[in-house]
Design a protein around this motif. Structure first.
Motif, mmCIF file in Angstrom:
data_model
loop_
_atom_site.group_PDB
_atom_site.id
_atom_site.type_symbol
_atom_site.label_atom_id
_atom_site.label_comp_id
_atom_site.label_asym_id
_atom_site.label_seq_id
_atom_site.Cartn_x
_atom_site.Cartn_y
_atom_site.Cartn_z
ATOM 1 N N GLY A 28 35.098 39.750 59.763
ATOM 2 C CA GLY A 28 36.454 39.932 60.346
ATOM 3 C C GLY A 28 37.355 39.362 59.610
ATOM 4 N N ILE A 29 37.491 39.373 58.431
ATOM 5 C CA ILE A 29 38.380 38.741 57.579
ATOM 6 C C ILE A 29 39.331 39.977 56.991
ATOM 7 C CG2 ILE A 29 39.152 37.452 55.575
ATOM 8 C CD1 ILE A 29 36.625 35.765 56.065
ATOM 9 N N ASP A 30 40.604 40.214 57.622
ATOM 10 C CA ASP A 30 41.231 41.577 56.910
ATOM 11 C C ASP A 30 42.166 40.850 56.267
ATOM 12 O OD1 ASP A 30 42.409 43.917 56.916
ATOM 13 O OD2 ASP A 30 43.485 43.533 58.797
ATOM 14 N N ILE A 31 42.202 41.148 54.898
ATOM 15 C CA ILE A 31 43.165 40.627 53.911
ATOM 16 C C ILE A 31 43.365 41.509 52.794
ATOM 17 C CG2 ILE A 31 41.304 39.606 52.499
ATOM 18 C CD1 ILE A 31 42.765 37.149 51.839
ATOM 19 N N GLU A 32 44.694 41.630 52.308
ATOM 20 C CA GLU A 32 45.209 42.186 51.321
ATOM 21 C C GLU A 32 44.563 41.865 49.987
ATOM 22 O OE1 GLU A 32 49.353 43.128 48.894
ATOM 23 O OE2 GLU A 32 49.383 42.491 51.033
ATOM 24 N N SER A 33 43.776 42.648 49.309
ATOM 25 C CA SER A 33 43.132 42.390 48.043
ATOM 26 C C SER A 33 43.387 43.107 47.012
ATOM 27 C CB SER A 33 41.470 42.497 48.492
ATOM 28 O OG SER A 33 41.150 41.657 49.484
ATOM 29 N N THR A 34 43.413 42.488 45.925
ATOM 30 C CA THR A 34 43.675 43.272 44.694
ATOM 31 C C THR A 34 42.531 42.818 43.727
ATOM 32 O OG1 THR A 34 46.321 43.216 44.987
ATOM 33 C CG2 THR A 34 45.388 43.558 42.848
ATOM 34 N N PHE A 35 41.873 43.737 42.986
ATOM 35 C CA PHE A 35 40.695 43.355 42.389
ATOM 36 C C PHE A 35 41.002 43.424 40.588
ATOM 37 C CE2 PHE A 35 39.108 44.002 46.140
ATOM 38 C CZ PHE A 35 37.994 43.135 46.166
ATOM 39 N N PHE A 36 40.698 42.490 39.784
ATOM 40 C CA PHE A 36 40.729 42.794 38.296
ATOM 41 C C PHE A 36 39.387 42.590 37.682
ATOM 42 C CE2 PHE A 36 44.641 40.982 40.292
ATOM 43 C CZ PHE A 36 45.738 41.789 39.829
ATOM 44 N N VAL A 37 39.100 43.332 36.702
ATOM 45 C CA VAL A 37 38.001 43.189 36.029
ATOM 46 C C VAL A 37 37.765 42.099 34.865
ATOM 47 C CG1 VAL A 37 37.131 45.433 36.587
ATOM 48 C CG2 VAL A 37 38.465 45.200 34.364
ATOM 49 N N ASN A 38 39.097 41.357 34.286
ATOM 50 C CA ASN A 38 39.144 40.408 33.738
ATOM 51 C C ASN A 38 40.245 39.673 33.559
ATOM 52 O OD1 ASN A 38 40.949 41.249 31.579
ATOM 53 N ND2 ASN A 38 39.627 42.971 31.047
ATOM 54 N N GLY A 39 40.286 38.392 33.245
ATOM 55 C CA GLY A 39 41.464 37.424 33.149
ATOM 56 C C GLY A 39 42.716 38.165 32.454
ATOM 57 N N GLN A 40 42.585 38.933 31.360
ATOM 58 C CA GLN A 40 43.709 39.548 30.701
ATOM 59 C C GLN A 40 44.641 40.505 31.741
ATOM 60 O OE1 GLN A 40 44.777 38.573 27.581
ATOM 61 N NE2 GLN A 40 46.613 39.584 28.464
ATOM 62 N N GLU A 41 43.599 41.376 32.278
ATOM 63 C CA GLU A 41 44.299 42.295 33.343
ATOM 64 C C GLU A 41 45.136 41.765 34.179
ATOM 65 O OE1 GLU A 41 42.145 44.949 36.336
ATOM 66 O OE2 GLU A 41 41.878 45.793 34.504
ATOM 67 N N ALA A 42 44.575 40.600 34.708
ATOM 68 C CA ALA A 42 45.130 39.829 35.936
ATOM 69 C C ALA A 42 46.623 39.072 35.379
ATOM 70 C CB ALA A 42 44.314 38.804 36.661
ATOM 71 N N ILE A 43 46.592 38.379 34.195
ATOM 72 C CA ILE A 43 47.577 37.966 33.622
ATOM 73 C C ILE A 43 48.607 38.816 33.090
ATOM 74 C CG2 ILE A 43 48.542 36.488 31.694
ATOM 75 C CD1 ILE A 43 47.317 34.561 33.335
ATOM 76 N N ASP A 44 48.071 39.937 33.035
ATOM 77 C CA ASP A 44 49.239 41.178 32.487
ATOM 78 C C ASP A 44 49.947 41.473 33.722
ATOM 79 O OD1 ASP A 44 48.434 40.995 29.747
ATOM 80 O OD2 ASP A 44 47.262 42.803 29.836
ATOM 81 N N TYR A 45 49.242 41.572 34.877
ATOM 82 C CA TYR A 45 49.699 42.049 36.272
ATOM 83 C C TYR A 45 50.598 41.272 36.669
ATOM 84 C CZ TYR A 45 49.957 43.347 41.214
ATOM 85 O OH TYR A 45 50.595 43.882 42.347
ATOM 86 N N ILE A 46 50.146 39.688 36.714
ATOM 87 C CA ILE A 46 51.019 38.726 37.235
ATOM 88 C C ILE A 46 52.385 38.428 36.526
ATOM 89 C CG2 ILE A 46 50.934 36.105 37.402
ATOM 90 C CD1 ILE A 46 48.065 36.308 37.899
ATOM 91 N N SER A 47 52.327 38.934 35.074
ATOM 92 C CA SER A 47 53.391 38.748 34.199
ATOM 93 C C SER A 47 54.478 39.876 34.590
ATOM 94 C CB SER A 47 53.266 38.556 32.831
ATOM 95 O OG SER A 47 52.343 37.503 32.784
ATOM 96 N N GLN A 48 54.237 40.969 35.084
ATOM 97 C CA GLN A 48 55.050 42.257 35.276
ATOM 98 C C GLN A 48 55.982 41.809 36.293
ATOM 99 O OE1 GLN A 48 52.873 45.458 35.902
ATOM 100 N NE2 GLN A 48 51.612 45.419 34.172
ATOM 101 N N GLY A 49 57.190 42.155 36.205
ATOM 102 C CA GLY A 49 58.194 42.058 37.219
ATOM 103 C C GLY A 49 58.383 40.940 38.033
ATOM 104 N N ASP A 50 58.309 41.162 39.526
ATOM 105 C CA ASP A 50 58.446 40.209 40.223
ATOM 106 C C ASP A 50 56.920 39.537 40.756
ATOM 107 O OD1 ASP A 50 61.125 39.939 40.238
ATOM 108 O OD2 ASP A 50 61.553 41.109 41.991
#
Length: 131
Positions: A28-50
């Motif tokens: 019953g955990i309804d949460i907005e989730s974003t999935f990344f396949v490696n740390g670089q993909e996540a860092i690149d995403y986090i570093s974009q825009g806002d």
């Protein structure tokens, strides 16, 4: 109950992504989730825009991944320091029960809340999302 509205899952195992989504739904955990396949993909995403200003409440981070592993992600994430308005709670989730990895997670105690072994189960989900 903890207030968790958003989640990043940084893990190269697509089967784990599927199982985690299923486990969250079953509990019953309804949460907005974003999935990344490696740390670089996540860092690149986090570093974009806002995106750095809109970090999730929670990050589930794998240790062993190609391109950029969990430890390298933590180091790069720390370098973003000043731009981060609020710090997400980070849990390491890994199939490694190696004492070196478990102890290394403890070295990041200001950043990493806990270390869980895969496969995570209902009890782990409760500890992470409910408290």
């Amino acid at each position: 109950m903890k207030k968790v509205n958003s989640l990043y899952v940084i893990d190269d195992d697509k089967i784990y992504h599927f199982l985690l989504k299923s486990l969250l739904k079953q509990n019953g955990i309804d949460i907005e989730s974003t999935f990344f396949v490696n740390g670089q993909e996540a860092i690149d995403y986090i570093s974009q825009g806002d995106n750095i200003k809109n970090l999730p409440d929670l990050i589930l981070l794998d240790v062993n991944m190609p391109i950029m592993d969990g430890w390298q992600f933590l180091e790069e994430f720390a370098k973003l320091g000043n731009g981060i308005s609020r710090k997400p709670v980070i849990y390491m989730i890994s199939s490694s029960n190696n004492e070196v990895d478990i102890n290394k997670a403890k070295e990041f105690n200001a950043t990493v809340k806990d270390y869980f072994l895969k496969p995570i189960c209902k009890e782990d989900i409760e500890k992470i999302f409910i408290g």
